[in-house]
Design a protein around this motif. Structure first.
Motif, short mmCIF file in Angstrom:
data_model
loop_
_atom_site.label_atom_id
_atom_site.label_comp_id
_atom_site.label_asym_id
_atom_site.label_seq_id
_atom_site.Cartn_x
_atom_site.Cartn_y
_atom_site.Cartn_z
N ASP A 257 -18.27 -22.15 -50.04
CA ASP A 257 -17.46 -22.88 -50.48
C ASP A 257 -16.14 -23.63 -48.88
OD1 ASP A 257 -15.35 -21.06 -49.74
OD2 ASP A 257 -15.45 -20.63 -51.60
N ILE A 258 -15.48 -24.62 -49.51
CA ILE A 258 -15.17 -25.01 -48.18
C ILE A 258 -14.44 -24.01 -47.58
CG2 ILE A 258 -12.90 -25.72 -49.87
CD1 ILE A 258 -13.41 -28.86 -48.48
N GLY A 259 -13.56 -23.05 -48.26
CA GLY A 259 -13.34 -22.25 -47.30
C GLY A 259 -14.23 -21.51 -46.32
N ASP B 267 -8.53 -22.67 -44.33
CA ASP B 267 -7.30 -22.60 -43.83
C ASP B 267 -6.82 -22.17 -43.20
OD1 ASP B 267 -6.94 -20.47 -45.57
OD2 ASP B 267 -5.75 -21.44 -47.79
N LYS B 268 -7.01 -20.81 -42.61
CA LYS B 268 -6.63 -20.17 -41.54
C LYS B 268 -6.73 -20.44 -40.33
CE LYS B 268 -5.67 -17.53 -44.74
NZ LYS B 268 -5.23 -17.83 -45.61
N GLU B 269 -8.01 -21.91 -40.20
CA GLU B 269 -8.17 -22.57 -38.56
C GLU B 269 -6.74 -23.88 -38.50
OE1 GLU B 269 -12.35 -22.74 -37.40
OE2 GLU B 269 -13.10 -21.38 -38.89
N GLY C 27 -4.46 -30.68 -41.15
CA GLY C 27 -3.92 -32.16 -41.90
C GLY C 27 -5.42 -33.24 -41.25
N ALA C 28 -6.03 -32.06 -41.25
CA ALA C 28 -7.58 -33.07 -41.12
C ALA C 28 -7.79 -33.83 -42.06
CB ALA C 28 -8.96 -31.95 -41.15
N ASP C 29 -8.45 -35.20 -41.92
CA ASP C 29 -9.06 -35.99 -43.14
C ASP C 29 -10.17 -35.34 -44.00
OD1 ASP C 29 -10.46 -38.13 -44.39
OD2 ASP C 29 -10.46 -39.76 -42.41
#
Length: 159
Positions: free
Chosen positions: A57-59, A64-66, A71-73
């Protein structure tokens, strides 16, 4: 050979935060909170492609730990998933999505979302569906505390 993938995403909504959906900045008093730009539609689309390919998956790919994803697009995530898809020899046949959000109304922005998805997925706009629903004042979506997006994608082996 065909593959079907399903993705979903949900984000909390708060005042004073931008609301970005399908790469479109939506005028709104409330916006989604997330590690990246919290674009629930692009996150769900990314998950759908990764799921169809059995690549997690996306994670798994954009944790989200990186700090680099803060704030990434979210179009970056979708474009990377498309790159992985092409490396595996697949292409998108069509994509169908539903965004659940009590307010604001999304109808004026759906065409731009479809265009952005079509461009990233490298398909015609006629193969991209984006629908908007309210929560009918029920649960977190209906109480304007959350936004939810669900996406299904059909892939085929490229010819």
């Amino acid at each position: 050979m065909f593959r079907i993938g399903f993705g979903n995403d949900i984000h909390r909504l708060i005042e004073g935060t931008p609301l970005i959906l399908g790469g479109v900045l939506i005028p709104s008093e409330i916006g989604a909170v997330g590690h990246s730009d919290a674009d629930a539609l692009l996150h769900a689309a990314t998950d759908a492609i990764l799921g169809a390919l059995a690549l997690g998956d996306i994670g798994t790919h954009f944790s989200d730990k990186e700090e680099k994803w803060k704030g990434a697009d979210s179009i970056i995530f979708l474009n990377e998933a498309v790159k992985m898809m092409k490396e595996k020899g697949f292409e998108v046949v069509n994509i169908d999505s539903t965004i659940s959000l009590e307010k604001p109304k999304l109808r004026p922005h759906i065409q731009a979302m479809r265009e952005n998805l079509a461009k990233s997925l490298e398909i015609g706009i006629d193969f991209v569906s984006v629908k908007a629903k309210t929560g009918e004042k029920i649960d977190a979506v209906g109480e304007s505390r959350a936004i939810k997006a669900e996406v299904i994608v059909l892939l085929q082996k490229a010819v």
